[in-house]
Design an enzyme around this catalytic site. Structure first.
Site, PDB file in Angstrom:
ATOM      1  N   LYS A 159      62.640 -30.717  41.872  1.00 16.23           N
ATOM      2  CA  LYS A 159      63.962 -30.613  40.873  1.00 16.23           C
ATOM      3  C   LYS A 159      65.001 -30.598  42.180  1.00 16.23           C
ATOM      4  CE  LYS A 159      65.797 -26.329  40.700  1.00 16.23           C
ATOM      5  NZ  LYS A 159      65.049 -25.447  40.238  1.00 16.23           N
ATOM      6  N   CYS A 178      55.523 -25.595  39.237  1.00 18.58           N
ATOM      7  CA  CYS A 178      56.729 -25.468  40.296  1.00 18.58           C
ATOM      8  C   CYS A 178      56.923 -26.125  41.453  1.00 18.58           C
ATOM      9  CB  CYS A 178      56.153 -24.193  41.423  1.00 18.58           C
ATOM     10  SG  CYS A 178      57.119 -23.607  42.301  1.00 18.58           S
ATOM     11  N   GLU A 229      80.538 -12.067  52.611  1.00 17.36           N
ATOM     12  CA  GLU A 229      81.279 -11.419  52.782  1.00 17.36           C
ATOM     13  C   GLU A 229      82.072 -10.015  51.795  1.00 17.36           C
ATOM     14  OE1 GLU A 229      84.631 -11.077  56.343  1.00 17.36           O
ATOM     15  OE2 GLU A 229      84.503 -12.550  55.510  1.00 17.36           O
ATOM     16  N   GLU A 244      70.882 -27.603  35.257  1.00 19.45           N
ATOM     17  CA  GLU A 244      70.078 -27.913  36.529  1.00 19.45           C
ATOM     18  C   GLU A 244      69.892 -29.551  35.694  1.00 19.45           C
ATOM     19  OE1 GLU A 244      66.682 -25.587  37.205  1.00 19.45           O
ATOM     20  OE2 GLU A 244      67.983 -24.567  38.822  1.00 19.45           O
ATOM     21  N   HIS A 266      81.870 -12.349  59.128  1.00 19.86           N
ATOM     22  CA  HIS A 266      83.218 -12.439  58.647  1.00 19.86           C
ATOM     23  C   HIS A 266      83.092 -13.929  59.559  1.00 19.86           C
ATOM     24  CE1 HIS A 266      86.980 -13.665  57.849  1.00 19.86           C
ATOM     25  NE2 HIS A 266      87.416 -14.135  59.045  1.00 19.86           N
ATOM     26  N   CYS A 307      60.235 -26.148  40.423  1.00 21.09           N
ATOM     27  CA  CYS A 307      61.297 -25.585  41.481  1.00 21.09           C
ATOM     28  C   CYS A 307      60.949 -26.846  42.435  1.00 21.09           C
ATOM     29  CB  CYS A 307      61.286 -24.342  41.613  1.00 21.09           C
ATOM     30  SG  CYS A 307      60.446 -23.700  40.194  1.00 21.09           S
ATOM     31  N   TYR A 318      68.787 -23.156  31.776  1.00 25.06           N
ATOM     32  CA  TYR A 318      68.348 -23.237  33.568  1.00 25.06           C
ATOM     33  C   TYR A 318      68.267 -24.902  33.410  1.00 25.06           C
ATOM     34  CZ  TYR A 318      66.978 -18.102  35.156  1.00 25.06           C
ATOM     35  OH  TYR A 318      66.825 -17.181  35.628  1.00 25.06           O
TER      36      TYR A 318
HETATM   37  P1  NDP Z   1      66.196 -21.981  28.748  1.00 27.92           P
HETATM   38  O1  NDP Z   1      65.304 -20.620  27.257  1.00 27.92           O
HETATM   39  O2  NDP Z   1      66.405 -21.197  29.930  1.00 27.92           O
HETATM   40  O3  NDP Z   1      66.618 -22.687  27.789  1.00 27.92           O
HETATM   41  C1  NDP Z   1      66.641 -23.060  26.736  1.00 27.92           C
HETATM   42  C2  NDP Z   1      67.837 -23.619  25.621  1.00 27.92           C
HETATM   43  O4  NDP Z   1      67.637 -24.799  24.420  1.00 27.92           O
HETATM   44  C3  NDP Z   1      68.866 -22.851  25.408  1.00 27.92           C
HETATM   45  O5  NDP Z   1      70.056 -23.823  25.888  1.00 27.92           O
HETATM   46  C4  NDP Z   1      68.423 -23.094  24.051  1.00 27.92           C
HETATM   47  O6  NDP Z   1      70.062 -22.101  23.044  1.00 27.92           O
HETATM   48  C5  NDP Z   1      68.311 -23.688  23.537  1.00 27.92           C
HETATM   49  N1  NDP Z   1      67.182 -24.234  22.181  1.00 27.92           N
HETATM   50  C6  NDP Z   1      66.341 -23.467  22.503  1.00 27.92           C
HETATM   51  N2  NDP Z   1      65.571 -24.095  20.905  1.00 27.92           N
HETATM   52  C7  NDP Z   1      67.066 -24.973  20.366  1.00 27.92           C
HETATM   53  C8  NDP Z   1      67.277 -24.919  19.333  1.00 27.92           C
HETATM   54  N3  NDP Z   1      65.597 -25.155  17.912  1.00 27.92           N
HETATM   55  N4  NDP Z   1      67.849 -25.972  19.071  1.00 27.92           N
HETATM   56  C9  NDP Z   1      69.210 -26.423  20.029  1.00 27.92           C
HETATM   57  N5  NDP Z   1      68.844 -25.942  20.888  1.00 27.92           N
HETATM   58  C10 NDP Z   1      67.388 -25.058  21.205  1.00 27.92           C
HETATM   59  O7  NDP Z   1      64.795 -22.415  28.858  1.00 27.92           O
HETATM   60  P2  NDP Z   1      64.329 -23.848  30.287  1.00 27.92           P
HETATM   61  O8  NDP Z   1      63.417 -24.945  29.062  1.00 27.92           O
HETATM   62  O9  NDP Z   1      65.833 -23.936  29.954  1.00 27.92           O
HETATM   63  O10 NDP Z   1      63.754 -23.024  31.087  1.00 27.92           O
HETATM   64  C11 NDP Z   1      62.542 -22.379  31.126  1.00 27.92           C
HETATM   65  C12 NDP Z   1      62.358 -20.944  32.006  1.00 27.92           C
HETATM   66  O11 NDP Z   1      62.068 -21.946  32.787  1.00 27.92           O
HETATM   67  C13 NDP Z   1      63.553 -20.007  32.548  1.00 27.92           C
HETATM   68  O12 NDP Z   1      64.040 -19.630  31.268  1.00 27.92           O
HETATM   69  C14 NDP Z   1      63.726 -19.815  33.626  1.00 27.92           C
HETATM   70  O13 NDP Z   1      63.259 -18.612  33.459  1.00 27.92           O
HETATM   71  C15 NDP Z   1      62.648 -21.073  33.876  1.00 27.92           C
HETATM   72  N6  NDP Z   1      63.622 -21.555  34.955  1.00 27.92           N
HETATM   73  C16 NDP Z   1      64.062 -21.013  35.764  1.00 27.92           C
HETATM   74  C17 NDP Z   1      64.489 -21.889  37.508  1.00 27.92           C
HETATM   75  C18 NDP Z   1      65.673 -21.369  38.073  1.00 27.92           C
HETATM   76  O14 NDP Z   1      64.944 -20.855  38.987  1.00 27.92           O
HETATM   77  N7  NDP Z   1      66.022 -21.958  38.812  1.00 27.92           N
HETATM   78  C19 NDP Z   1      64.934 -23.518  36.552  1.00 27.92           C
HETATM   79  C20 NDP Z   1      63.982 -23.840  35.452  1.00 27.92           C
HETATM   80  C21 NDP Z   1      63.136 -23.151  34.612  1.00 27.92           C
HETATM   81  P3  NDP Z   1      70.261 -20.624  23.209  1.00 27.92           P
HETATM   82  O15 NDP Z   1      70.875 -20.355  24.282  1.00 27.92           O
HETATM   83  O16 NDP Z   1      71.692 -20.982  22.183  1.00 27.92           O
HETATM   84  O17 NDP Z   1      68.900 -20.528  22.412  1.00 27.92           O
END
Ligand code: NDP
Length: 458
Positions: free
Chosen positions: A50, A42, A439, A180, A434, A47, A176
């Site tokens: 980022k 983080c 709102e 981002e 407002h 976080c 996510y």
């Molecule tokens: P996510 O699980 O959110 O996203 C992973 C992405 O990778 C999805 O789009 C998934 O597709 C794709 N994917 C996974 N495996 C494959 C594959 N074999 N081939 C093609 N595409 C694939 O993980 P992130 O790494 O983005 O983030 C991890 C976690 O970290 C988040 O879930 C969140 O909890 C946390 N996070 C929070 C943030 C915030 O609070 N703002 C910011 C960043 C991270 P599909 O959906 O089709 O499986």
């Protein structure tokens, strides 16, 4: 038997540091080991830096919009190196605070890797120590797809060490991090292609939000390559070629794998200690964050449940109160508010329409409008979407979702209402602020549709 420590925490990130400090405050003799950086993902490669980069990208948009508000401003080039120095100094300051907080709380700090070598025995750097209880708070790490040429690609950590802005970028994934990163890189001036395997990004989010996100991404010039994923990367004279089934998809200067993270649990001696792990390496825990070994616990991304910093800190705090404060309590993994810091951001809490509709009939309220700022700026693709999902029988608000400026800030307050069990009538009798976008959440008078009726009638 007497131990060197009452509590040994492996991992100095959000969950581990909170658990250690609270346990020490309750009088426990606590040690924490961290092998990479205090504050964990983080603070160092997640976080915090980022969000700073999101803000850096936003300034570009504000500069473009300023003339509509009367400012004589011309947007110049973006100097990543200049900003990176400021960002890194702030990250170093925060990481230092994390380390010092532990010392201030009376914890023993080890700047070393720790592994379990016996039921209560830990190898930490060159030393062996013993502890009555052990916490696994080792977080997670980014992965790459297992495809030829993957070594040419970057992971999310690498955004924070880029020496200069790449001109052309491919972002793989649509969670996510992928979204981002796509918005940050586009906002800082790169050409961005976003490749993802599904028809819509953000699996698990409310479908109205997912559809609106597609529009917002396209409007800022991000090329959306749905149902497309490279199966190999090749170095070319001009950059990196992305190919699928032999066909060329794109040529770029940088490829970011944002295709998921895995728990950091390998090589810690967990299996030998009898700690059960899921197939992806996540530590299996019960509702009290206890593993299959009664004196070993785990919180945060290492358990792969809700991978968010505030969830890890809440779990670490509750665990320390339970074990050392004579205040046993659990944290709820329901109704966790979250934001995706895209442009514009998403804020969400509770059930999506799709999740709620399989449980029973719901009333759905949706509004879409152009926020005041953009009626002036005329910037495309900046419509705000706000949505409430309400249980038809109890009138309880089950979910709130927003895509639009300040969504993360707005949703924190809405989250309190939902956690407290507020009904639609409670929202309606709340006076709006407002003029604000927020709102709209208390002025949604007309139901947009019903959902989930068929299921309830079965
Ligand atoms: P996510 O699980 O959110 O996203 C992973 C992405 O990778 C999805 O789009 C998934 O597709 C794709 N994917 C996974 N495996 C494959 C594959 N074999 N081939 C093609 N595409 C694939 O993980 P992130 O790494 O983005 O983030 C991890 C976690 O970290 C988040 O879930 C969140 O909890 C946390 N996070 C929070 C943030 C915030 O609070 N703002 C910011 C960043 C991270 P599909 O959906 O089709 O499986």
């Amino acid at each position: 038997m007497s131990y060197d420590f009452d509590f040994f925490v492996i991992g100095g990130g959000s969950g581990g540091v909170r658990a250690a400090r609270i346990a020490a405050g309750h009088g426990a003799r606590v040690a924490v080991a961290e092998e990479r950086f205090w504050g964990g993902t983080c603070v160092n490669v997640g976080c915090v830096p980022k969000k700073m980069m999101v803000q850096a990208a936003e300034y570009g948009a504000w500069a473009e919009e300023a003339p509509a508000f009367g400012w004589e401003i011309t947007k110049g080039a973006y100097d990543l190196a200049k900003f990176a120095a400021v960002r890194d100094a702030e990250v170093a300051r925060l990481s230092g605070i994390y380390g010092r907080l532990l010392e201030g709380a009376g914890c023993t700090r080890f700047d070393a890797r720790a592994t379990l070598v016996g039921a209560h025995e830990i190898q930490v750097g060159a030393q062996r120590v013993t502890a009555a209880r052990i916490l696994i708070a080792t977080g997670g790490r980014a992965t790459k797809l297992d495809i030829p040429g993957a070594e040419l690609g970057l992971i999310s950590d690498d955004l924070f060490t880029l020496p200069a802005m790449p001109r052309r970028v491919a972002v793989l994934g649509a969670g996510y991090i992928a979204l981002e990163f796509a918005c940050i890189l586009r906002g800082l001036g790169a050409e961005v292609d976003l490749f993802y395997r599904a028809a819509l990004p953000l699996r698990g989010f409310d479908e109205d939000i997912r559809v609106a996100m597609v529009e917002a991404l396209a409007a800022q010039g991000i090329r959306l390559r749905a149902e497309t994923m490279p199966d190999r990367l090749d170095r070319t004279g001009q950059g990196i070629a992305l190919r699928q089934g032999g066909a060329s998809l794109a040529e770029v200067d940088a490829v970011f794998f944002c295709t998921g993270r895995v728990p950091n649990t390998r090589g810690l001696g967990l299996e030998a200690a009898g700690v059960a792990l899921a197939a992806n390496g996540a530590v299996t825990v019960d509702d009290d964050h206890c593993t299959s070994v009664p004196h070993i616990f785990a919180v945060g991304d290492a358990i792969d449940r809700v991978n968010l910093t505030p969830m890890a800190t809440a779990a670490g705090h509750a665990l320390a109160d339970t074990l050392f404060g004579n205040r046993p309590r659990r944290v709820s993994y329901e109704n966790v508010p979250t934001a995706v810091f895209t442009s514009p951001p998403i804020g969400t809490v509770g059930l999506t329409e799709e999740q709620a509709a399989v449980r029973g009939p719901v009333d759905v309220y949706v509004t879409r409008f152009t926020p005041m700022r953009h009626t002036i700026s005329k910037r495309e693709g900046r419509k705000t979407l706000m949505k409430l999902v309400v249980c038809q029988r109890s009138q309880k608000v089950l979910g709130a979702h927003m895509l639009g400026e300040d969504a993360g800030e707005i949703m924190q307050g809405v989250g309190i209402a939902i956690v407290a069990g507020a009904t639609k009538q409670d929202f309606d009798r709340t006076i709006g602020i407002h003029p604000s976008a927020a709102e709209e959440f208390v002025t949604l008078r007309t139901r947009t549709r019903e959902a989930g009726i068929a299921k309830a009638a079965e």
